[in-house]
Write a protein that holds these residues in place. Structure first.
Motif, mmCIF file in Angstrom:
data_model
loop_
_atom_site.group_PDB
_atom_site.id
_atom_site.type_symbol
_atom_site.label_atom_id
_atom_site.label_comp_id
_atom_site.label_asym_id
_atom_site.label_seq_id
_atom_site.Cartn_x
_atom_site.Cartn_y
_atom_site.Cartn_z
ATOM 1 N N ALA A 59 -44.548 33.718 37.731
ATOM 2 C CA ALA A 59 -45.428 34.210 36.669
ATOM 3 C C ALA A 59 -44.061 34.268 35.403
ATOM 4 C CB ALA A 59 -45.844 35.499 36.576
ATOM 5 N N ARG A 60 -44.436 33.711 34.384
ATOM 6 C CA ARG A 60 -43.292 33.720 33.463
ATOM 7 C C ARG A 60 -43.914 34.403 32.216
ATOM 8 N NH1 ARG A 60 -38.422 33.459 34.568
ATOM 9 N NH2 ARG A 60 -38.380 31.184 35.264
ATOM 10 N N LEU A 61 -43.291 35.168 31.443
ATOM 11 C CA LEU A 61 -43.537 35.483 30.099
ATOM 12 C C LEU A 61 -43.134 34.827 28.984
ATOM 13 C CD1 LEU A 61 -45.239 37.976 28.351
ATOM 14 C CD2 LEU A 61 -43.262 38.996 27.972
ATOM 15 N N VAL A 62 -43.778 33.936 28.251
ATOM 16 C CA VAL A 62 -43.256 32.980 27.418
ATOM 17 C C VAL A 62 -43.855 33.339 26.162
ATOM 18 C CG1 VAL A 62 -43.432 30.643 26.616
ATOM 19 C CG2 VAL A 62 -43.529 31.431 29.328
ATOM 20 N N ALA A 63 -42.669 33.145 24.948
ATOM 21 C CA ALA A 63 -42.941 33.464 23.695
ATOM 22 C C ALA A 63 -43.471 32.249 22.937
ATOM 23 C CB ALA A 63 -41.585 33.595 22.840
ATOM 24 N N ARG A 64 -44.218 32.240 22.121
ATOM 25 C CA ARG A 64 -45.097 30.900 21.474
ATOM 26 C C ARG A 64 -43.913 30.770 20.293
ATOM 27 N NH1 ARG A 64 -51.387 31.179 21.570
ATOM 28 N NH2 ARG A 64 -51.749 31.745 23.687
ATOM 29 N N GLY A 65 -42.938 29.857 20.400
ATOM 30 C CA GLY A 65 -41.816 29.727 19.627
ATOM 31 C C GLY A 65 -42.335 28.850 18.594
ATOM 32 N N PHE A 66 -43.233 28.129 18.534
ATOM 33 C CA PHE A 66 -43.749 27.315 17.324
ATOM 34 C C PHE A 66 -44.130 28.321 16.169
ATOM 35 C CE2 PHE A 66 -47.486 28.110 19.992
ATOM 36 C CZ PHE A 66 -48.316 28.502 19.082
ATOM 37 N N GLN A 67 -44.349 29.689 16.462
ATOM 38 C CA GLN A 67 -44.571 30.353 15.320
ATOM 39 C C GLN A 67 -43.420 31.059 14.720
ATOM 40 O OE1 GLN A 67 -46.910 33.741 17.459
ATOM 41 N NE2 GLN A 67 -48.781 32.432 17.032
ATOM 42 N N GLN A 68 -42.101 30.651 15.273
ATOM 43 C CA GLN A 68 -40.604 31.201 14.613
ATOM 44 C C GLN A 68 -40.743 30.531 13.259
ATOM 45 O OE1 GLN A 68 -38.451 30.613 18.478
ATOM 46 N NE2 GLN A 68 -37.222 31.732 17.318
ATOM 47 N N THR A 69 -40.523 31.318 12.235
ATOM 48 C CA THR A 69 -40.116 30.799 10.953
ATOM 49 C C THR A 69 -38.881 31.711 10.215
ATOM 50 O OG1 THR A 69 -41.587 32.460 10.014
ATOM 51 C CG2 THR A 69 -42.611 30.399 10.414
ATOM 52 N N GLY A 70 -38.416 31.133 9.397
ATOM 53 C CA GLY A 70 -37.416 31.742 8.476
ATOM 54 C C GLY A 70 -35.871 31.718 9.364
ATOM 55 N N ILE A 71 -35.901 31.000 10.577
ATOM 56 C CA ILE A 71 -34.435 31.202 11.341
ATOM 57 C C ILE A 71 -33.808 29.486 11.221
ATOM 58 C CG2 ILE A 71 -33.527 31.567 13.515
ATOM 59 C CD1 ILE A 71 -35.874 33.420 14.096
ATOM 60 N N SER A 72 -32.664 29.594 11.056
ATOM 61 C CA SER A 72 -31.931 28.499 11.079
ATOM 62 C C SER A 72 -32.108 27.623 12.566
ATOM 63 C CB SER A 72 -30.522 28.356 10.610
ATOM 64 O OG SER A 72 -29.836 27.197 11.014
ATOM 65 N N TYR A 73 -32.362 26.505 12.669
ATOM 66 C CA TYR A 73 -32.450 25.806 13.967
ATOM 67 C C TYR A 73 -31.453 24.680 14.076
ATOM 68 C CZ TYR A 73 -36.841 28.322 14.278
ATOM 69 O OH TYR A 73 -38.012 29.592 13.997
ATOM 70 N N ASP A 74 -30.252 24.975 13.315
ATOM 71 C CA ASP A 74 -29.200 23.765 13.238
ATOM 72 C C ASP A 74 -28.918 23.282 14.775
ATOM 73 O OD1 ASP A 74 -29.589 23.902 10.669
ATOM 74 O OD2 ASP A 74 -27.763 25.122 10.309
ATOM 75 N N LEU A 142 -38.796 30.458 23.202
ATOM 76 C CA LEU A 142 -37.892 30.613 21.995
ATOM 77 C C LEU A 142 -37.052 29.147 21.693
ATOM 78 C CD1 LEU A 142 -36.200 34.041 22.040
ATOM 79 C CD2 LEU A 142 -38.131 33.611 20.945
ATOM 80 N N LYS A 143 -37.043 28.930 20.334
ATOM 81 C CA LYS A 143 -36.613 27.571 20.183
ATOM 82 C C LYS A 143 -35.007 27.116 20.578
ATOM 83 C CE LYS A 143 -39.446 26.336 16.145
ATOM 84 N NZ LYS A 143 -39.962 25.312 16.876
ATOM 85 N N LYS A 144 -34.340 28.691 20.598
ATOM 86 C CA LYS A 144 -32.795 28.276 20.760
ATOM 87 C C LYS A 144 -32.617 28.824 22.273
ATOM 88 C CE LYS A 144 -29.498 28.936 18.093
ATOM 89 N NZ LYS A 144 -28.801 29.405 16.976
ATOM 90 N N ALA A 145 -33.579 29.321 22.935
ATOM 91 C CA ALA A 145 -33.296 30.173 24.448
ATOM 92 C C ALA A 145 -32.589 29.170 25.142
ATOM 93 C CB ALA A 145 -34.620 30.431 25.097
ATOM 94 N N PRO A 146 -32.915 27.825 25.439
ATOM 95 C CA PRO A 146 -32.039 27.007 26.203
ATOM 96 C C PRO A 146 -30.766 26.944 25.848
ATOM 97 C CG PRO A 146 -34.160 25.939 25.768
ATOM 98 C CD PRO A 146 -33.959 27.029 24.641
ATOM 99 N N ARG A 147 -30.338 26.829 24.385
ATOM 100 C CA ARG A 147 -29.079 26.581 24.103
ATOM 101 C C ARG A 147 -28.132 27.996 24.286
ATOM 102 N NH1 ARG A 147 -26.294 23.267 21.204
ATOM 103 N NH2 ARG A 147 -24.209 24.027 20.157
ATOM 104 N N TYR A 148 -28.904 29.136 24.228
ATOM 105 C CA TYR A 148 -28.230 30.465 24.601
ATOM 106 C C TYR A 148 -27.900 30.433 25.912
ATOM 107 C CZ TYR A 148 -29.350 32.580 19.932
ATOM 108 O OH TYR A 148 -29.594 32.878 18.754
ATOM 109 N N TRP A 149 -28.719 30.265 26.778
ATOM 110 C CA TRP A 149 -28.349 30.048 27.993
ATOM 111 C C TRP A 149 -27.102 29.058 28.541
ATOM 112 C CZ3 TRP A 149 -27.196 32.008 32.468
ATOM 113 C CH2 TRP A 149 -27.241 31.424 33.605
ATOM 114 N N TYR A 150 -27.168 28.028 27.882
ATOM 115 C CA TYR A 150 -26.122 26.821 28.261
ATOM 116 C C TYR A 150 -24.943 27.277 28.057
ATOM 117 C CZ TYR A 150 -23.065 23.016 27.877
ATOM 118 O OH TYR A 150 -22.054 22.274 27.871
ATOM 119 N N GLU A 151 -24.908 28.109 26.649
ATOM 120 C CA GLU A 151 -23.448 28.735 26.208
ATOM 121 C C GLU A 151 -23.092 29.964 26.926
ATOM 122 O OE1 GLU A 151 -24.667 29.726 22.438
ATOM 123 O OE2 GLU A 151 -23.949 27.480 21.281
ATOM 124 N N THR A 152 -24.021 30.650 27.569
ATOM 125 C CA THR A 152 -23.714 31.831 28.519
ATOM 126 C C THR A 152 -23.088 31.322 29.623
ATOM 127 O OG1 THR A 152 -25.431 33.194 27.351
ATOM 128 C CG2 THR A 152 -24.456 33.894 29.566
#
Length: 314
Positions: A59-74, A142-152
């Motif tokens: 079971a995984r609690l997942v954020a509906r990342g498509f609702q994210q606004t106002g954050i840079s996704y560079d 979250l839109k940046k979650a995979p990148r955060y994990w990769y960097e970690t």
């Protein structure tokens, strides 16, 4: 929750909530009108082993990342290892007689801190009036979650004196005296190949101190590939994957053949003319894509067939 497996799903939810709490994933705060608050939902999955049997109820609690606004996704891109890299390193292990070990990072994304202000609604059963969660750690969706994990994980490997390969961003190499160690990362699935068993144990201990890991011992099933390790050889196959493809396209009872393409096959048998049904065209494209994955992993003998069929998708 009304199924015969409900007790297993409830236990899976309990395990996920405990992981969220152990990692201090969010802080409870009072809602403010200008905050953009993201919904969350539960996602359930049965993880199967190489024999197709259910191994884990997840079971995984997942954020509906498509609702994210106002954050840079560079910078949202997160690499995964190439399957070519996996095959090459397995062949090296087979040549030298080295063992291949596998680890799974439990709730990998929850180990990654975030540097943006992101707010989520709490999951069902934990809703408190006027309260929302301000995330401290990345959660799935979250839109940046995979990148955060990769960097970690990348930073952890570098701290252990590993060097990242220039040709595969998810391959880490460590050379010490006459010892060579390779670590391959495919999101949260880790393969480790080393000429020295003590190096494997040492890295395992350090990894367990930083992350919550599941030691799977000798690798047997990695990204859909079954790995059979023997003293004399290592073999790879995707038997269960191919069975699932046959079942998906209602071909479970088809007769097998010994060659991937008829002798003297003439591509003029095929046509680019549109079919009467768009659904049939879509299924053909889907089938080619499914078989292409097997071709890239363990079935290079299918490459000519796929090459020819791919020319007639439109």
């Amino acid at each position: 929750m009304g199924s015969l497996e409900s007790s297993k799903w409830k236990e899976a939810i309990k395990t996920e909530l405990q992981a969220l709490e152990d990692n201090h994933t969010w802080d409870l705060i009072t809602t403010e009108p200008q905050q953009n608050i993201i919904d969350t939902k539960w996602v359930f999955k049965r993880k199967k082993n190489s024999e197709g049997k259910v191994q884990v109820y997840k079971a995984r609690l997942v954020a509906r990342g498509f609702q994210q606004t106002g954050i840079s996704y560079d910078e949202v891109y997160s690499p995964v290892t190439s399957l070519t890299t996996v095959r090459i390193l397995i062949s090296i292990a087979a040549y030298y007689g080295w063992n291949i070990y596998q680890f799974d990072i439990c709730s990998a994304f929850l180990h990654s801190s975030i540097n943006e202000d992101i707010y989520i609604y709490l999951p069902e059963g934990h809703i408190q009036s006027g309260k929302v969660g301000k995330l401290r750690k990345a959660i799935y969706g979250l839109k940046k979650a995979p990148r955060y994990w990769y960097e970690t994980f990348c930073n952890f490997m570098i701290s252990q004196d590993f060097k990242r390969s220039k040709t595969d961003m998810c391959l880490y190499i460590k050379t010490f005296k006459n010892t060579k160690t390779f670590v391959i990362q495919y999101v949260d699935d880790i393969l480790m190949i080393s000429s020295d068993e003590s190096t494997v144990e040492s890295l395992k201990e350090q990894m367990a101190k930083t992350f919550k890991i599941k030691d799977l011992g000798l690798a047997s099933y990695y990204v859909g590939i079954r790995i059979l390790q023997n003293k004399d050889f290592i073999s790879l196959d995707q038997c269960e994957y191919l069975k699932s493809i046959l079942q998906l396209f209602n071909m479970s009872d088809c007769k097998g053949v010994t060659i991937p393409l008829e002798p003297n096959f003439n591509s003029s048998y095929l046509s680019r003319e549109s079919s009467e049904s768009q659904e049939i065209e879509n299924r053909c494209r889907k089938l080619i894509g499914c078989i292409m994955y097997a071709m890239l992993d363990t079935r290079p003998d299918l490459s000519i067939s796929i090459s020819i069929l791919s020319r007639f998708q439109n």
